[in-house]
Every structure is written in structure tokens, then in C-alpha cells.
Write a protein that holds these residues in place. Structure first.
Motif, PDB file in Angstrom:
ATOM      1  N   LYS A  48      -9.384   6.352 -11.347  1.00  0.00           N
ATOM      2  CA  LYS A  48      -9.777   6.318  -9.791  1.00  0.00           C
ATOM      3  C   LYS A  48     -10.705   4.644 -10.510  1.00  0.00           C
ATOM      4  O   LYS A  48     -11.806   4.574 -10.475  1.00  0.00           O
ATOM      5  CB  LYS A  48     -10.994   7.123  -9.070  1.00  0.00           C
ATOM      6  CG  LYS A  48     -11.464   6.372  -7.273  1.00  0.00           C
ATOM      7  CD  LYS A  48     -13.045   7.584  -6.771  1.00  0.00           C
ATOM      8  CE  LYS A  48     -12.948   6.698  -5.520  1.00  0.00           C
ATOM      9  NZ  LYS A  48     -13.310   7.598  -4.843  1.00  0.00           N
ATOM     10  N   GLY A  89      -1.729   3.931  -4.401  1.00  0.00           N
ATOM     11  CA  GLY A  89      -3.140   3.179  -4.482  1.00  0.00           C
ATOM     12  C   GLY A  89      -2.307   1.987  -3.660  1.00  0.00           C
ATOM     13  O   GLY A  89      -0.845   1.885  -2.777  1.00  0.00           O
ATOM     14  N   SER A 133      -4.244   9.555 -10.082  1.00  0.00           N
ATOM     15  CA  SER A 133      -3.717   8.226  -9.707  1.00  0.00           C
ATOM     16  C   SER A 133      -3.557   7.247 -11.477  1.00  0.00           C
ATOM     17  O   SER A 133      -4.056   7.318 -12.344  1.00  0.00           O
ATOM     18  CB  SER A 133      -4.655   6.978  -8.673  1.00  0.00           C
ATOM     19  OG  SER A 133      -4.423   7.718  -7.797  1.00  0.00           O
ATOM     20  N   LEU A 191      -4.803  -3.624  -8.728  1.00  0.00           N
ATOM     21  CA  LEU A 191      -4.564  -2.931  -8.346  1.00  0.00           C
ATOM     22  C   LEU A 191      -5.988  -1.492  -8.326  1.00  0.00           C
ATOM     23  O   LEU A 191      -6.607  -1.654  -9.273  1.00  0.00           O
ATOM     24  CB  LEU A 191      -3.283  -2.227  -9.359  1.00  0.00           C
ATOM     25  CG  LEU A 191      -2.498  -3.131  -9.714  1.00  0.00           C
ATOM     26  CD1 LEU A 191      -1.876  -2.517 -11.437  1.00  0.00           C
ATOM     27  CD2 LEU A 191      -1.382  -3.065  -9.088  1.00  0.00           C
ATOM     28  N   THR A 192      -5.823  -0.805  -7.051  1.00  0.00           N
ATOM     29  CA  THR A 192      -6.877  -0.059  -6.619  1.00  0.00           C
ATOM     30  C   THR A 192      -6.069   1.306  -6.919  1.00  0.00           C
ATOM     31  O   THR A 192      -5.346   1.796  -6.062  1.00  0.00           O
ATOM     32  CB  THR A 192      -7.143  -0.346  -5.332  1.00  0.00           C
ATOM     33  OG1 THR A 192      -7.684  -1.684  -5.284  1.00  0.00           O
ATOM     34  CG2 THR A 192      -8.311   0.259  -5.345  1.00  0.00           C
ATOM     35  N   LEU A 193      -6.458   1.888  -7.508  1.00  0.00           N
ATOM     36  CA  LEU A 193      -6.150   3.860  -7.938  1.00  0.00           C
ATOM     37  C   LEU A 193      -7.284   4.442  -7.219  1.00  0.00           C
ATOM     38  O   LEU A 193      -8.184   4.546  -7.429  1.00  0.00           O
ATOM     39  CB  LEU A 193      -5.973   3.906  -9.482  1.00  0.00           C
ATOM     40  CG  LEU A 193      -4.817   2.961 -10.428  1.00  0.00           C
ATOM     41  CD1 LEU A 193      -5.327   4.153 -11.381  1.00  0.00           C
ATOM     42  CD2 LEU A 193      -3.756   2.754  -9.912  1.00  0.00           C
ATOM     43  N   PRO A 194      -6.627   5.477  -6.196  1.00  0.00           N
ATOM     44  CA  PRO A 194      -7.515   6.178  -5.139  1.00  0.00           C
ATOM     45  C   PRO A 194      -8.313   7.197  -6.151  1.00  0.00           C
ATOM     46  O   PRO A 194      -9.456   8.120  -4.960  1.00  0.00           O
ATOM     47  CB  PRO A 194      -6.433   6.773  -3.897  1.00  0.00           C
ATOM     48  CG  PRO A 194      -4.732   6.483  -5.220  1.00  0.00           C
ATOM     49  CD  PRO A 194      -4.974   5.279  -6.048  1.00  0.00           C
ATOM     50  N   ASN A 195      -7.474   7.795  -6.588  1.00  0.00           N
ATOM     51  CA  ASN A 195      -8.040   9.394  -6.895  1.00  0.00           C
ATOM     52  C   ASN A 195      -7.742   9.686  -8.641  1.00  0.00           C
ATOM     53  O   ASN A 195      -6.997   8.669  -9.610  1.00  0.00           O
ATOM     54  CB  ASN A 195      -7.846  10.449  -6.454  1.00  0.00           C
ATOM     55  CG  ASN A 195      -6.206  10.135  -6.320  1.00  0.00           C
ATOM     56  OD1 ASN A 195      -5.851  10.627  -7.479  1.00  0.00           O
ATOM     57  ND2 ASN A 195      -5.840  10.263  -5.216  1.00  0.00           N
ATOM     58  N   GLU A 215     -10.660  -0.254 -10.050  1.00  0.00           N
ATOM     59  CA  GLU A 215      -9.314  -0.679  -9.731  1.00  0.00           C
ATOM     60  C   GLU A 215      -9.263  -1.816 -10.884  1.00  0.00           C
ATOM     61  O   GLU A 215     -10.923  -1.892 -12.086  1.00  0.00           O
ATOM     62  CB  GLU A 215     -10.479  -1.703  -8.820  1.00  0.00           C
ATOM     63  CG  GLU A 215     -10.854  -1.988  -7.904  1.00  0.00           C
ATOM     64  CD  GLU A 215     -11.896  -2.832  -6.561  1.00  0.00           C
ATOM     65  OE1 GLU A 215     -12.307  -3.716  -7.767  1.00  0.00           O
ATOM     66  OE2 GLU A 215     -12.425  -2.223  -5.542  1.00  0.00           O
ATOM     67  N   VAL A 261      -1.184   4.103 -13.377  1.00  0.00           N
ATOM     68  CA  VAL A 261      -0.756   2.592 -13.207  1.00  0.00           C
ATOM     69  C   VAL A 261       0.453   2.246 -14.699  1.00  0.00           C
ATOM     70  O   VAL A 261      -0.463   2.227 -15.762  1.00  0.00           O
ATOM     71  CB  VAL A 261      -1.389   1.903 -12.696  1.00  0.00           C
ATOM     72  CG1 VAL A 261      -2.812   0.781 -13.469  1.00  0.00           C
ATOM     73  CG2 VAL A 261      -0.528   0.395 -12.176  1.00  0.00           C
ATOM     74  N   SER A 291       0.961  -1.227  -0.042  1.00  0.00           N
ATOM     75  CA  SER A 291      -0.041  -0.352   0.219  1.00  0.00           C
ATOM     76  C   SER A 291       0.552   1.228  -0.150  1.00  0.00           C
ATOM     77  O   SER A 291       1.497   1.605   0.332  1.00  0.00           O
ATOM     78  CB  SER A 291      -1.125   0.618   1.342  1.00  0.00           C
ATOM     79  OG  SER A 291      -1.861   1.296   1.238  1.00  0.00           O
ATOM     80  N   LEU A 320       2.834   0.520 -10.294  1.00  0.00           N
ATOM     81  CA  LEU A 320       2.196   1.414 -10.224  1.00  0.00           C
ATOM     82  C   LEU A 320       2.783   2.856  -9.394  1.00  0.00           C
ATOM     83  O   LEU A 320       3.672   3.111  -8.391  1.00  0.00           O
ATOM     84  CB  LEU A 320       1.257   0.819  -8.718  1.00  0.00           C
ATOM     85  CG  LEU A 320       0.318   1.888  -7.452  1.00  0.00           C
ATOM     86  CD1 LEU A 320      -0.670   1.969  -8.837  1.00  0.00           C
ATOM     87  CD2 LEU A 320       0.062   0.758  -6.799  1.00  0.00           C
TER      88      LEU A 320
END
Length: 270
Positions: free
Chosen positions: A106, A14, A58, A51-55, A108, A60, A10, A139
């Protein structure tokens, strides 16, 4: 589908996770079911990277063809990663793709599933040098370029003249030939690590790679049975995969028989 999270990193950029399928039991074909039985008995499990992008800012980077599916406010952008000349240089020298796929926004992202293995490496304003074609996704603010080995190391070291250099800050996702629990992380502090075979997966930026004789003289080297050794010097870490050669050997017709022989009668080269 039920997953176990077997690794995660983390960061402010992300979240990167390696997901493992608990069990594949839905095959309606008897031949496929037979193969799945033996795969399951061997302890192999299907895995994928999430992969989780928060905003919205973001991003990758993923290798072409790696995307499985994604959800959210996401957009794929393709570029040469710094210009056509740089893209061509990266393709020719390190074996990485000419074009760079970046996913912005933002949401997944799920990458293609495999029975292979993934390792997640958190890089903080540093660099790692890895074997060609191991890079799978990045990332954060990571730059992918080529690292040139010395002439002798490139010619006889087993790694080629160029390897992949990953630098910057973020999480690098690598496709590994062995699971993480079979990788040894060796710390070097102004000393030397010698490896008989090319199963070193990566090294940090402060470690220098060369090839040296196993003994002081060429005569002793020629009769020692070890020949030339991959040599790592400096300050940092070297990650080695001692079991990689075992799996490669098992994939050959006479591999199991050769592995049952005396240890000195076989090579650990991969």
C-alpha cells in the motif's frame, strides 16, 4: 512541485495518473535555461506517472529502471514473470525485459520523469497488441507475452515478427511517441483498415494484422506509389499516430525542408 493531472484511470487495483509539471524554472545554468525556454515555447512539459496502491494485496509491475521514488508500506520483488524460459522467450521475441519488477503493498509510486508522453489503457478481461518496448507499467492482473505476426507481415510490415501482447484485467501504462490527443482510435467492424506506414501503435485482440498489396495486381501496386500497406481486419480498435512520422522527420537535418515539399514527394513511414 506543482502538477496537473492530465490523465487518470481508477480501478479496484488502484489509481494510475499521468502528472504534468506546470513549469520548470529553477535552472541556474544559462545554457540549460536557454534550452528550457525553447522547450517551453514548443509546448513541451515534463511528465511522470503516479501509481497509488490501495491495500497490502495490491501490486504493480514496472519495467526495470522506471522507478523514481515511492512511499508507503511497499516492497519490490523481482522475478522472471513465469519462469526463466518464459522470461527468455519474452526478451527474445517481444524485446521486453528478462526480469519483472513488481511492487507490492500500500502506498504511492512515482515513475521516472520525461518530456515524452504516456497513455493509460483500461483492459477488462481482454488483450491489446502493441509495438515492442511501449509497455512501461501494469496495474492489476496483467500478463505480458509475445504475439507473433504472420511471416510476410513480420518481414515487410515494419513491426517485426513479434509484438507485445498485454492481456488480463487492469491498467496498462504505455510510453507513446505522440500525445494522446494526436492518436486516432479507429473502430473496425468486419471491415478493413489500410495504413501506408508503420504508425499503428496498438490493436485490440480481435483485430488481425497482415500486409497486402495496395492494388489488385503487382503491376498496379508497383506504379501506384503506395506499394504494400499494413492491413487490419476483424472486430475491435486500431490506434494510429499520424503525426509520429512528422516528428521523426523533424529530428533529421533536412526534415523541415522535406516536410515543406509536396505531400506526395515524401514517405510517411516511421
Amino acid at each position: 512541485m506543482k502538477f496537473d493531472v492530465i490523465d487518470k484511470q481508477s480501478t479496484p487495483f488502484g489509481l494510475a495518473e499521468v502528472l504534468q509539471v506546470k513549469q520548470l524554472a529553477g535552472s541556474s545554468d544559462a545554457r540549460s535555461a536557454e534550452q528550457l525556454f525553447f522547450v517551453s515555447q514548443a509546448g513541451m512539459r515534463m511528465k511522470m506517472v503516479k501509481l497509488t496502491l490501495p491495500n497490502a494485496n495490491s501490486r504493480v509491475r514496472v519495467e526495470p529502471g522506471a522507478l523514481y521514488y515511492m512511499s508507503g508500506d511497499l516492497e519490490i520483488k523481482a522475478s522472471t514473470g513465469g519462469g526463466i524460459l518464459r522470461g527468455l522467450a519474452r526478451r527474445v521475441t517481444s524485446g521486453e525485459s528478462l526480469f519483472v519488477n513488481e511492487i507490492h503493498g500500500k502506498g504511492e509510486i512515482y515513475l521516472e520523469p520525461t518530456f515524452g508522453h504516456f497513455i493509460l489503457i483500461n483492459i477488462e478481461d481482454d488483450a491489446i497488441i502493441v509495438d515492442k518496448s511501449l509497455f512501461y507499467a501494469g496495474l492489476g492482473n496483467l500478463d505480458i507475452s509475445a504475439s507473433m505476426n504472420r511471416a510476410a507481415a513480420g518481414l515487410v510490415g515494419g513491426e517485426g515478427f513479434f509484438q507485445t501482447k498485454i492481456s488480463g484485467t487492469g491498467v496498462a501504462v504505455l510510453f507513446s511517441p505522440v500525445p494522446m490527443n494526436e492518436i486516432q482510435q479507429i473502430e473496425i467492424r468486419n471491415n478493413k483498415l489500410s495504413v501506408d506506414g508503420n504508425f499503428a501503435l496498438l490493436r485490440t485482440g480481435g483485430v488481425d494484422f497482415s500486409v497486402e498489396k495496395s492494388s489488385k495486381s503487382w503491376v498496379a501496386t508497383s506504379v501506384s506509389g503506395e506499394g504494400l500497406l499494413q492491413t487490419f481486419k476483424g472486430n475491435g480498435q486500431v490506434w494510429i499516430a499520424p503525426t509520429q512520422g512528422v516528428y521523426n522527420k523533424l529530428a533529421t537535418p533536412n526534415g523541415l525542408m522535406e516536410l515543406a515539399g509536396p505531400p506526395g514527394a515524401r514517405s510517411t513511414n516511421t
